[in-house]
Design a protein around this motif. Structure first.
Motif, PDB file in Angstrom:
ATOM      1  N   GLY A  23      66.519 -42.124  -0.885  1.00 31.36           N
ATOM      2  CA  GLY A  23      66.000 -40.823  -1.304  1.00 31.36           C
ATOM      3  C   GLY A  23      64.597 -40.920  -1.862  1.00 31.36           C
ATOM      4  N   ALA A  24      64.350 -41.956  -2.669  1.00 30.53           N
ATOM      5  CA  ALA A  24      63.008 -42.156  -3.236  1.00 30.53           C
ATOM      6  C   ALA A  24      62.008 -42.443  -2.127  1.00 30.53           C
ATOM      7  CB  ALA A  24      63.029 -43.289  -4.249  1.00 30.53           C
ATOM      8  N   ARG A  25      62.414 -43.236  -1.158  1.00 29.87           N
ATOM      9  CA  ARG A  25      61.526 -43.551  -0.032  1.00 29.87           C
ATOM     10  C   ARG A  25      61.213 -42.281   0.758  1.00 29.87           C
ATOM     11  NH1 ARG A  25      64.051 -47.792   1.518  1.00 29.87           N
ATOM     12  NH2 ARG A  25      65.553 -46.705   2.821  1.00 29.87           N
ATOM     13  N   ASP A  26      62.243 -41.445   0.992  1.00 30.59           N
ATOM     14  CA  ASP A  26      62.030 -40.189   1.712  1.00 30.59           C
ATOM     15  C   ASP A  26      61.106 -39.257   0.927  1.00 30.59           C
ATOM     16  OD1 ASP A  26      63.606 -41.028   3.784  1.00 30.59           O
ATOM     17  OD2 ASP A  26      65.390 -39.920   3.137  1.00 30.59           O
ATOM     18  N   ALA A  27      61.274 -39.231  -0.397  1.00 28.53           N
ATOM     19  CA  ALA A  27      60.412 -38.383  -1.233  1.00 28.53           C
ATOM     20  C   ALA A  27      58.964 -38.865  -1.160  1.00 28.53           C
ATOM     21  CB  ALA A  27      60.898 -38.395  -2.678  1.00 28.53           C
ATOM     22  N   ARG A  28      58.751 -40.174  -1.222  1.00 31.13           N
ATOM     23  CA  ARG A  28      57.380 -40.700  -1.097  1.00 31.13           C
ATOM     24  C   ARG A  28      56.781 -40.354   0.258  1.00 31.13           C
ATOM     25  NH1 ARG A  28      59.658 -45.095  -3.911  1.00 31.13           N
ATOM     26  NH2 ARG A  28      60.076 -46.172  -1.951  1.00 31.13           N
ATOM     27  N   ASP A  29      57.592 -40.460   1.318  1.00 31.74           N
ATOM     28  CA  ASP A  29      57.107 -40.105   2.652  1.00 31.74           C
ATOM     29  C   ASP A  29      56.716 -38.631   2.715  1.00 31.74           C
ATOM     30  OD1 ASP A  29      57.576 -42.695   3.444  1.00 31.74           O
ATOM     31  OD2 ASP A  29      59.434 -42.236   4.528  1.00 31.74           O
ATOM     32  N   ALA A  30      57.531 -37.767   2.100  1.00 37.29           N
ATOM     33  CA  ALA A  30      57.225 -36.328   2.102  1.00 37.29           C
ATOM     34  C   ALA A  30      55.938 -36.048   1.353  1.00 37.29           C
ATOM     35  CB  ALA A  30      58.386 -35.542   1.479  1.00 37.29           C
ATOM     36  N   ILE A  31      55.746 -36.710   0.215  1.00 37.92           N
ATOM     37  CA  ILE A  31      54.519 -36.512  -0.570  1.00 37.92           C
ATOM     38  C   ILE A  31      53.305 -36.984   0.221  1.00 37.92           C
ATOM     39  CG2 ILE A  31      53.266 -37.316  -2.612  1.00 37.92           C
ATOM     40  CD1 ILE A  31      56.031 -37.256  -4.046  1.00 37.92           C
ATOM     41  N   ASP A  32      53.430 -38.130   0.873  1.00 35.96           N
ATOM     42  CA  ASP A  32      52.320 -38.633   1.691  1.00 35.96           C
ATOM     43  C   ASP A  32      51.994 -37.677   2.827  1.00 35.96           C
ATOM     44  OD1 ASP A  32      52.073 -40.860   0.093  1.00 35.96           O
ATOM     45  OD2 ASP A  32      53.225 -42.178   1.438  1.00 35.96           O
ATOM     46  N   GLU A  33      53.036 -37.101   3.423  1.00 31.44           N
ATOM     47  CA  GLU A  33      52.811 -36.161   4.521  1.00 31.44           C
ATOM     48  C   GLU A  33      52.110 -34.900   4.034  1.00 31.44           C
ATOM     49  OE1 GLU A  33      55.558 -33.714   7.638  1.00 31.44           O
ATOM     50  OE2 GLU A  33      56.119 -35.780   7.176  1.00 31.44           O
ATOM     51  N   ARG A  35      50.123 -34.666   1.435  1.00 32.50           N
ATOM     52  CA  ARG A  35      48.726 -35.016   1.138  1.00 32.50           C
ATOM     53  C   ARG A  35      47.880 -35.048   2.396  1.00 32.50           C
ATOM     54  NH1 ARG A  35      50.088 -39.793  -3.017  1.00 32.50           N
ATOM     55  NH2 ARG A  35      50.322 -38.511  -4.870  1.00 32.50           N
ATOM     56  N   GLY A  36      48.475 -35.469   3.504  1.00 26.82           N
ATOM     57  CA  GLY A  36      47.730 -35.561   4.754  1.00 26.82           C
ATOM     58  C   GLY A  36      47.714 -34.269   5.546  1.00 26.82           C
ATOM     59  N   SER A  37      48.396 -33.242   5.069  1.00 26.93           N
ATOM     60  CA  SER A  37      48.492 -31.979   5.792  1.00 26.93           C
ATOM     61  C   SER A  37      47.181 -31.206   5.690  1.00 26.93           C
ATOM     62  CB  SER A  37      49.626 -31.151   5.221  1.00 26.93           C
ATOM     63  OG  SER A  37      49.716 -29.932   5.896  1.00 26.93           O
ATOM     64  N   SER A  38      46.871 -30.507   6.775  1.00 27.30           N
ATOM     65  CA  SER A  38      45.622 -29.740   6.807  1.00 27.30           C
ATOM     66  C   SER A  38      45.768 -28.365   6.172  1.00 27.30           C
ATOM     67  CB  SER A  38      45.134 -29.606   8.243  1.00 27.30           C
ATOM     68  OG  SER A  38      46.103 -28.914   9.006  1.00 27.30           O
ATOM     69  N   SER A  39      46.989 -27.858   6.055  1.00 27.45           N
ATOM     70  CA  SER A  39      47.153 -26.539   5.458  1.00 27.45           C
ATOM     71  C   SER A  39      48.390 -26.507   4.562  1.00 27.45           C
ATOM     72  CB  SER A  39      47.279 -25.460   6.537  1.00 27.45           C
ATOM     73  OG  SER A  39      48.555 -25.482   7.116  1.00 27.45           O
ATOM     74  N   PHE A  40      48.373 -25.611   3.613  1.00 25.31           N
ATOM     75  CA  PHE A  40      49.482 -25.461   2.676  1.00 25.31           C
ATOM     76  C   PHE A  40      50.752 -25.038   3.403  1.00 25.31           C
ATOM     77  CE2 PHE A  40      51.975 -22.979  -0.380  1.00 25.31           C
ATOM     78  CZ  PHE A  40      52.161 -23.949  -1.351  1.00 25.31           C
ATOM     79  N   ASP A  41      50.641 -24.106   4.363  1.00 25.09           N
ATOM     80  CA  ASP A  41      51.808 -23.628   5.105  1.00 25.09           C
ATOM     81  C   ASP A  41      52.493 -24.766   5.860  1.00 25.09           C
ATOM     82  OD1 ASP A  41      51.373 -21.067   4.197  1.00 25.09           O
ATOM     83  OD2 ASP A  41      50.313 -20.427   6.023  1.00 25.09           O
ATOM     84  N   ASP A  42      51.695 -25.611   6.501  1.00 24.11           N
ATOM     85  CA  ASP A  42      52.273 -26.769   7.204  1.00 24.11           C
ATOM     86  C   ASP A  42      52.998 -27.687   6.229  1.00 24.11           C
ATOM     87  OD1 ASP A  42      51.232 -25.844   9.564  1.00 24.11           O
ATOM     88  OD2 ASP A  42      49.499 -27.208   9.545  1.00 24.11           O
ATOM     89  N   ALA A  43      52.405 -27.896   5.073  1.00 27.17           N
ATOM     90  CA  ALA A  43      53.008 -28.777   4.075  1.00 27.17           C
ATOM     91  C   ALA A  43      54.339 -28.212   3.584  1.00 27.17           C
ATOM     92  CB  ALA A  43      52.053 -28.981   2.902  1.00 27.17           C
ATOM     93  N   VAL A  44      54.386 -26.917   3.322  1.00 30.40           N
ATOM     94  CA  VAL A  44      55.619 -26.293   2.841  1.00 30.40           C
ATOM     95  C   VAL A  44      56.709 -26.374   3.907  1.00 30.40           C
ATOM     96  CG1 VAL A  44      56.644 -24.094   2.149  1.00 30.40           C
ATOM     97  CG2 VAL A  44      54.451 -24.794   1.190  1.00 30.40           C
ATOM     98  N   ARG A  45      56.370 -26.103   5.140  1.00 27.18           N
ATOM     99  CA  ARG A  45      57.359 -26.204   6.216  1.00 27.18           C
ATOM    100  C   ARG A  45      57.879 -27.631   6.352  1.00 27.18           C
ATOM    101  NH1 ARG A  45      54.146 -22.231   8.600  1.00 27.18           N
ATOM    102  NH2 ARG A  45      52.810 -23.733   9.642  1.00 27.18           N
ATOM    103  N   SER A  46      56.977 -28.589   6.246  1.00 31.31           N
ATOM    104  CA  SER A  46      57.370 -29.989   6.345  1.00 31.31           C
ATOM    105  C   SER A  46      58.327 -30.382   5.225  1.00 31.31           C
ATOM    106  CB  SER A  46      56.130 -30.885   6.308  1.00 31.31           C
ATOM    107  OG  SER A  46      56.499 -32.230   6.259  1.00 31.31           O
ATOM    108  N   ILE A  47      58.011 -29.967   4.009  1.00 30.12           N
ATOM    109  CA  ILE A  47      58.886 -30.285   2.880  1.00 30.12           C
ATOM    110  C   ILE A  47      60.243 -29.608   3.065  1.00 30.12           C
ATOM    111  CG2 ILE A  47      59.239 -29.880   0.416  1.00 30.12           C
ATOM    112  CD1 ILE A  47      56.266 -30.421   0.031  1.00 30.12           C
ATOM    113  N   GLY A  48      60.238 -28.382   3.537  1.00 29.14           N
ATOM    114  CA  GLY A  48      61.495 -27.669   3.788  1.00 29.14           C
ATOM    115  C   GLY A  48      62.363 -28.397   4.802  1.00 29.14           C
TER     116      GLY A  48
END
Length: 82
Positions: A23-33, A35-48
């Motif tokens: 779970g911690a590894r997945d959370a770090r991957d999500a945070i890294d993703e 940070r690398g996202s070009s838009s807030f909407d993309d980031a929110v969808r990815s986290i969802g």
């Protein structure tokens, strides 16, 4: 405690540790993703998507994450009220 009970308790603890590490590894991957996202909407969808996947594939890790988040939030609220 008998040896078999102790072994099964140790096995459960080890599985729990492994689940938390995943779970911690997945959370770090999500945070890294995010940070690398070009838009807030993309980031929110990815986290969802990641949250839905985690909830479906690792329900115990998801529940532990919710519990930890609630404890942290309660601590932050208590600190802000001081």
């Amino acid at each position: 405690m008998t040896d078999s009970t102790r072994r099964s308790a140790e096995d459960m603890l080890e599985r729990g540790r492994d689940a938390v590490e995943r779970g911690a590894r997945d959370a770090r991957d999500a945070i890294d993703e995010v940070r690398g996202s070009s838009s807030f909407d993309d980031a929110v969808r990815s986290i969802g998507r990641r949250i839905r996947t985690l909830r479906r594939e690792q329900p115990y890790v998801f529940a532990a994450g919710i519990a930890v988040s609630a404890i942290v939030l309660a601590g932050l609220v208590a600190r802000a009220q001081r």
